[in-house]
Motif scaffolding. Structure first.
Motif, PDB file in Angstrom:
ATOM      1  N   GLY A  38       0.815  -1.203   0.000  1.00  9.08           N
ATOM      2  CA  GLY A  38       0.000   0.000   0.000  1.00  9.08           C
ATOM      3  C   GLY A  38       0.852   1.258   0.000  1.00  9.08           C
ATOM      4  N   SER A  39       1.993   1.197   0.670  1.00  5.51           N
ATOM      5  CA  SER A  39       2.877   2.375   0.732  1.00  5.51           C
ATOM      6  C   SER A  39       3.325   2.794  -0.664  1.00  5.51           C
ATOM      7  CB  SER A  39       4.128   2.066   1.556  1.00  5.51           C
ATOM      8  OG  SER A  39       3.777   1.630   2.833  1.00  5.51           O
ATOM      9  N   TRP A  96      -2.942   7.637   7.752  1.00  6.88           N
ATOM     10  CA  TRP A  96      -1.732   6.840   7.516  1.00  6.88           C
ATOM     11  C   TRP A  96      -1.814   6.270   6.108  1.00  6.88           C
ATOM     12  CZ3 TRP A  96       3.069   5.757   8.683  1.00  6.88           C
ATOM     13  CH2 TRP A  96       3.627   4.522   8.349  1.00  6.88           C
ATOM     14  N   HIS A  97      -0.848   6.640   5.274  1.00  4.23           N
ATOM     15  CA  HIS A  97      -0.852   6.149   3.892  1.00  4.23           C
ATOM     16  C   HIS A  97       0.366   5.284   3.613  1.00  4.23           C
ATOM     17  CE1 HIS A  97      -4.257   8.757   3.122  1.00  4.23           C
ATOM     18  NE2 HIS A  97      -3.582   9.757   3.652  1.00  4.23           N
ATOM     19  N   GLU A 121      -8.575   8.934   3.210  1.00  2.67           N
ATOM     20  CA  GLU A 121      -9.326   7.686   3.377  1.00  2.67           C
ATOM     21  C   GLU A 121     -10.798   8.055   3.572  1.00  2.67           C
ATOM     22  OE1 GLU A 121      -7.266   4.972   6.409  1.00  2.67           O
ATOM     23  OE2 GLU A 121      -6.443   6.955   6.752  1.00  2.67           O
ATOM     24  N   ASP A 163      -7.738   6.863  -0.601  1.00  4.11           N
ATOM     25  CA  ASP A 163      -6.919   5.732  -0.165  1.00  4.11           C
ATOM     26  C   ASP A 163      -7.867   4.727   0.490  1.00  4.11           C
ATOM     27  OD1 ASP A 163      -5.299   3.893   0.982  1.00  4.11           O
ATOM     28  OD2 ASP A 163      -4.002   5.313   2.047  1.00  4.11           O
ATOM     29  N   ILE A 168      -7.205   1.523   1.098  1.00  5.12           N
ATOM     30  CA  ILE A 168      -6.429   0.327   1.466  1.00  5.12           C
ATOM     31  C   ILE A 168      -7.049  -0.377   2.669  1.00  5.12           C
ATOM     32  CG2 ILE A 168      -4.151  -0.318   2.400  1.00  5.12           C
ATOM     33  CD1 ILE A 168      -3.041   1.640   0.154  1.00  5.12           C
ATOM     34  N   ILE A 169      -7.698   0.377   3.547  1.00  3.91           N
ATOM     35  CA  ILE A 169      -8.508  -0.259   4.608  1.00  3.91           C
ATOM     36  C   ILE A 169      -9.965  -0.383   4.168  1.00  3.91           C
ATOM     37  CG2 ILE A 169      -9.495   0.041   6.920  1.00  3.91           C
ATOM     38  CD1 ILE A 169      -6.883   1.234   7.844  1.00  3.91           C
ATOM     39  N   LYS A 214      -4.401  -4.615   1.219  1.00  2.00           N
ATOM     40  CA  LYS A 214      -4.936  -5.420   2.326  1.00  2.00           C
ATOM     41  C   LYS A 214      -5.950  -6.482   1.867  1.00  2.00           C
ATOM     42  CE  LYS A 214      -4.117  -1.839   5.816  1.00  2.00           C
ATOM     43  NZ  LYS A 214      -2.995  -2.170   6.634  1.00  2.00           N
TER      44      LYS A 214
HETATM   45  C1  LIG Z   1      -5.030   3.583   4.626  1.00  2.00           C
HETATM   46  C2  LIG Z   1      -3.696   2.954   4.421  1.00  2.00           C
HETATM   47  N1  LIG Z   1      -2.951   3.318   3.361  1.00  2.00           N
HETATM   48  C3  LIG Z   1      -1.745   2.768   3.119  1.00  2.00           C
HETATM   49  C4  LIG Z   1      -1.216   1.814   3.965  1.00  2.00           C
HETATM   50  C5  LIG Z   1       0.121   1.219   3.679  1.00  2.00           C
HETATM   51  O1  LIG Z   1      -0.024  -0.093   3.237  1.00  2.00           O
HETATM   52  P1  LIG Z   1       1.173  -1.138   3.413  1.00  2.00           P
HETATM   53  O2  LIG Z   1       1.321  -1.376   4.882  1.00  2.00           O
HETATM   54  O3  LIG Z   1       0.729  -2.332   2.632  1.00  2.00           O
HETATM   55  O4  LIG Z   1       2.400  -0.495   2.847  1.00  2.00           O
HETATM   56  C6  LIG Z   1      -1.954   1.403   5.081  1.00  2.00           C
HETATM   57  C7  LIG Z   1      -1.409   0.395   5.993  1.00  2.00           C
HETATM   58  O5  LIG Z   1      -1.771   0.232   7.121  1.00  2.00           O
HETATM   59  C8  LIG Z   1      -3.213   2.001   5.329  1.00  2.00           C
HETATM   60  O6  LIG Z   1      -3.951   1.665   6.395  1.00  2.00           O
END
Ligand SMILES: Cc1ncc(COP(=O)(O)O)c(C=O)c1O
Length: 435
Positions: free
Chosen positions: A125-126, A152-153, A203, A236, A238-239, A265
């Motif tokens: 995700g980063s 948090w990204h 998010e 974002d 990812i969650i 995720k």
């Molecule tokens: C909203 C969000 N974006 C990005 C990330 C980063 O993802 P990764 O841990 O797979 O690098 C996270 C990780 O917790 C996250 O919660």
């Protein structure tokens, strides 16, 4: 404190002593001490997961709320997912080439999130958020990407600032931000930086910042304001992706469409994956040879076959359960209400926050007015971190494993898991308040 835990976890203790000799702080992710080192203990070393349970190397079982950083919405060890991974492994692991499963997974993601006209896979995700920010800068030819305070990204340099209250500036990682759910702070951002903004990344539900849902109209406001100043809107997810419905929470739950989206995720069911995608005119800048030769994409392990097949099976299983999301969301809402009733009854300075199946708990230094919308600044300024760590550690001793107070409910959590968790929360709260 935690005498019982220490007696039951000798192997974890020994492993953590060794881990501290080789890893900075003994961990490979800063959250993975789970509050235990603050109280002079050590985290359990896990070796097996099944449904809603985790088992440590000493044979202790935990009800898991951490669920692999909220990735395992189906529960651990889903047999279709592990079976597909095992079958893929028998053919080899990764060849660093295109593979058929990449196309199949992208096609399914596109069906589920139709505004992703084009996408790219990466490993984390980063990376996904970093590449989305880079694309926005390339597309708009502007320098700044604004984020929500407390969002948090991932660990990339681009977005690694204003993470925790008091959100002070860091000499190395810095940028512009606003308060989630606070339109005045969005106005201030737009006024000061509107014409330098390449994008706003946010998010739809502020995850690590407290699981805070967007107030009425807030995401729509961001949509309108970004359009007005000529910046892109990046969700974002990812969650939130595939957590509250089958697809994007931004469009599927809150009815707002961004220009770009990031996923991770859940979409690879516990295997490493990052996805960034959206408008074709923006994404086309990632194609080989596009504009200026700026590099977007890369990654030895991008599109890894094991992640692809795990993702395909996860989405197939979730698709058959798409009507069950409503129940999962309601179960989470109801559970948070029950937790808050316990805290109220015991007069504990604690609050369960979250949205749907995201169920967090914060211990507070001072109460929060329930009638003022929650922002990361309001919540962050009130959190008592030492007591939260103690609460977390004591819960783990009682066999409830989580972070951010608790974590995320999955489809595998049974009513019994919920009752046991509530019982553990109640006894820990009694221990901590002496009531
Ligand atoms: C909203 C969000 N974006 C990005 C990330 C980063 O993802 P990764 O841990 O797979 O690098 C996270 C990780 O917790 C996250 O919660």
């Amino acid at each position: 404190m935690l005498e019982d835990y220490r007696r039951r976890t000798p192997k974890s203790r020994e492993l953590f002593e060794r881990a501290q000799r080789v890893f900075a702080g003994g961990v490979n992710h800063n959250l993975r001490t789970f509050g235990l080192t603050t109280v002079g203990a050590y985290p359990p070393f896990m070796c097996r997961g099944e449904g809603s349970s985790l088992f440590d190397v000493d044979g202790n079982r935990y009800i898991d709320w951490w669920m692999t950083h909220f990735s395992q919405v189906l529960g651990h060890g889903h047999t279709a997912v592990t079976g597909a991974v095992a079958q893929q492994v028998s053919l080899g692991t990764h060849f660093g080439t295109l593979n058929e499963a990449q196309v199949l997974l992208a096609e399914e993601l596109q069906r589920a999130v139709p505004f992703m006209e084009k996408m790219r896979f990466c490993t984390t995700g980063s990376e996904a958020t970093m590449y989305a920010a880079r694309l926005a800068r390339l597309f708009t030819e502007r320098p700044l990407v604004a984020k929500a305070r407390g969002g948090w990204h991932g660990g990339n340099d681009t977005l690694g600032y204003h993470l925790k209250f008091p959100f002070s500036d860091d000499p190395f990682y810095n940028g512009v931000s606003f308060d989630f759910n606070d339109t005045d702070s969005v106005d201030a951002l737009m006024e000061r930086h509107g014409n330098e903004l390449a994008a706003v990344i946010v998010e739809p539900v502020l995850g690590a910042g407290g699981g805070i849902p967007p107030g009425p109209g807030f995401l729509q406001y961001l949509r309108e304001e970004t359009e007005r100043v000529g910046a892109l809107l990046i969700f974002d997810e990812i969650i939130t992706g595939f957590r509250f419905c089958y697809g994007s929470a931004g469009t599927g739950v809150f009815g707002v469409q961004p220009d770009l989206v990031t996923l991770g995720k859940i979409v690879a069911g516990g295997m490493p994956l990052g996805v960034y995608g959206g408008r074709e005119d923006v994404m086309s800048l990632a194609a080989p040879g596009a504009k200026g030769g700026r590099w977007v994409g890369g990654g030895t392990f991008s599109g890894h076959p094991l992640s692809m097949v795990a993702g395909l099976e996860t989405l197939a299983a979730l698709k058959t359960r798409r009507d069950d999301y409503e129940t999962l969301n309601k179960r989470g809402d109801h559970f948070r209400r029950r937790l808050n009733a316990v805290f109220e009854e015991l007069g504990a300075p604690a609050l369960s926050t979250g949205t749907g199946s995201i169920v967090f708990i914060a211990w507070l230094e001072h109460p929060l007015d329930p009638d003022t919308p929650l922002t990361a600044t309001r919540l962050g300024s009130a959190v008592d971190h030492a007591r939260l760590d103690e609460f977390q550690a004591r819960l783990i001793e009682k066999g409830v494993f989580g972070y951010h107070g608790l974590g995320a409910m999955s489809f595998a959590h049974s009513d019994e898991d919920l009752e046991q968790t509530l019982g553990a929360v109640e006894s820990v709260t009694v221990e901590m308040t002496g009531r």
